[in-house]
Design a protein around this motif. Structure first.
Motif, short mmCIF file in Angstrom:
data_model
loop_
_atom_site.label_atom_id
_atom_site.label_comp_id
_atom_site.label_asym_id
_atom_site.label_seq_id
_atom_site.Cartn_x
_atom_site.Cartn_y
_atom_site.Cartn_z
N ASN A 165 0.85 -1.19 0.00
CA ASN A 165 0.00 0.00 0.00
C ASN A 165 0.88 1.23 0.00
O ASN A 165 1.97 1.23 0.57
CB ASN A 165 -0.91 0.01 1.23
N ARG A 166 0.39 2.29 -0.63
CA ARG A 166 1.20 3.50 -0.74
C ARG A 166 1.57 4.05 0.63
O ARG A 166 0.72 4.20 1.51
CB ARG A 166 0.47 4.57 -1.54
N GLU A 167 2.85 4.33 0.81
CA GLU A 167 3.36 4.97 2.01
C GLU A 167 4.18 6.18 1.59
O GLU A 167 4.80 6.18 0.53
CB GLU A 167 4.24 4.02 2.82
N ALA A 168 4.18 7.19 2.45
CA ALA A 168 4.98 8.38 2.18
C ALA A 168 6.09 8.48 3.22
O ALA A 168 5.90 8.15 4.39
CB ALA A 168 4.11 9.64 2.22
N GLY A 217 7.69 13.37 2.32
CA GLY A 217 6.55 13.42 1.42
C GLY A 217 6.72 12.66 0.13
O GLY A 217 5.90 12.79 -0.79
N GLU A 232 6.83 9.18 -2.20
CA GLU A 232 6.39 7.78 -2.25
C GLU A 232 7.57 6.93 -1.81
O GLU A 232 8.70 7.14 -2.25
CB GLU A 232 5.93 7.44 -3.67
N ASP A 238 2.34 12.59 -11.93
CA ASP A 238 1.96 12.01 -10.63
C ASP A 238 3.17 11.25 -10.08
O ASP A 238 3.10 10.05 -9.82
CB ASP A 238 0.75 11.08 -10.80
N GLN A 266 4.75 11.04 -7.32
CA GLN A 266 4.64 10.36 -6.02
C GLN A 266 3.49 9.35 -6.00
O GLN A 266 3.18 8.77 -4.96
CB GLN A 266 4.46 11.40 -4.91
N ALA A 281 0.36 9.51 -5.99
CA ALA A 281 -0.72 9.77 -5.05
C ALA A 281 -2.08 9.38 -5.63
O ALA A 281 -3.00 9.00 -4.90
CB ALA A 281 -0.74 11.25 -4.66
N ARG A 282 -2.21 9.45 -6.96
CA ARG A 282 -3.48 9.12 -7.60
C ARG A 282 -3.50 7.73 -8.22
O ARG A 282 -4.58 7.20 -8.50
CB ARG A 282 -3.78 10.15 -8.72
N SER A 283 -2.34 7.16 -8.44
CA SER A 283 -2.31 5.93 -9.25
C SER A 283 -1.30 4.92 -8.70
O SER A 283 -0.55 4.32 -9.46
CB SER A 283 -1.94 6.27 -10.70
N TYR A 284 -1.30 4.71 -7.38
CA TYR A 284 -0.29 3.83 -6.79
C TYR A 284 -0.56 2.36 -7.11
O TYR A 284 -1.70 1.88 -7.11
CB TYR A 284 -0.25 3.98 -5.27
#
Length: 299
Positions: free
Chosen positions: A100-103, A107, A109, A155, A157, A159-162
């Motif tokens: 799952n996406r983590e930052a 900030g 990815e 995109d 990082q 944020a919209r399409s991980y």
């Protein structure tokens, strides 16, 4: 491998996998190894293991977490205070397929930050200390995964399409493009330092089997698949070692295993996907990386 006596190698992620195997081999050839890693306890165990094989090995641990720019900057400041020359900078630390996406705290990815942006920043800070010599190498560890990868500037990082693989492929494509662009800039500046990216093929390493960010499905799948088609971490380290030490290793070339689909085997020239050679994309990535990290990689 030629004798590495009198040389200093900084190896990121040197506590396990191909990073450990590369550090072990370089130490056996006489190099002083700086294990740049997050975990002091793991580093101590790695150094003890290397010394059992090579009792006279010269080893030191320096804390480094490539996912944290504060850690990267601290490493650079410590190195600057010592002013020691570097002969080999092996940019190996990495994670894969975070489910799952983590930052990161900066900030980014997490895979892009750990695998690429932290190494870009580290190179910018350490490049002034890399010895101006034809034997000096900067080795960026890329992957076969660069081939389906793309740099998603709209995109970056994700944020919209991980997606776990989408992120990993982007990070490894970025590493390869950085290595190629760095060599172009070194040559244009008249520097003898060589930037030589490499990949380990399908090496059985902790990055899939028990990486701290990989989920259970990724660990199980990575272990099963790589057990069948892959090779040992020691074998996977050979292209990195060739890039780092072989007199015939060319700056701006890419090295990997010589077997079918470059999955395993002995070091040879590896294929570079056409989109990875795009100079315009590489230059844009370089500029974006400097802006994101706040660290200029000046050649």
């Amino acid at each position: 491998m030629p004798s590495q006596a009198g040389r200093c190698a900084v190896v990121t992620g040197a506590t396990s996998g191909i990073g450990y195997e590369a550090a072990l081999a370089l130490a056996g050839a006489g190099a002083e190894i700086i294990l740049a890693a997050r975990d002091a306890a793991k580093s101590e165990r790695a150094m003890a293991s290397i010394r059992r094989r090579h009792p006279g090995a010269r080893l030191a641990f320096q804390p480094l977490d490539t996912a944290r720019l504060a850690s990267v900057r601290a490493f650079g400041e410590r190195w600057q205070s010592e002013g020691r020359p570097i002969d080999i900078l092996l940019l190996n630390a990495g994670i894969a397929t975070v489910p799952n996406r983590e930052a990161t705290e900066d900030g980014f990815e997490r895979q892009l930050g750990t695998n690429y942006l932290g190494h870009f920043a580290l190179t910018g800070l350490l490049l002034p200390f890399v010895r101006q010599d034809a034997a000096s190498r900067i080795v960026e560890v890329a992957s076969l995964a660069h081939r389906p990868g793309r740099i998603h500037f709209d995109d970056l990082q994700l944020a919209r399409s991980y997606g776990p693989q989408r992120a990993y492929r982007q990070s490894k494509l970025a590493m390869l493009m950085f290595g190629l662009e760095l060599d172009r800039r070194l040559k244009a500046a008249g520097s003898p330092i060589r930037s030589v990216p490499a990949h380990p093929g399908a090496a059985r390493t902790d990055v899939f089997r028990r990486g701290d960010r990989a989920g259970p499905v990724q660990r199980l799948a990575g272990h099963a698949i790589f057990s069948v088609i892959g090779q040992s971490a020691a074998q996977g380290a050979l292209p990195l070692l060739f890039a780092a030490t072989a007199p015939e290793a060319e700056g701006g070339a890419y090295y990997g295993p010589d077997g079918i689909w470059e999955l395993k085997g002995h070091p040879t020239r590896a294929d570079i996907a056409a989109h990875a050679r795009d100079k315009g994309t590489a230059e844009r990535l370089w500029s974006v990386s400097e802006a994101l990290t706040g660290i200029r990689c000046a050649v």
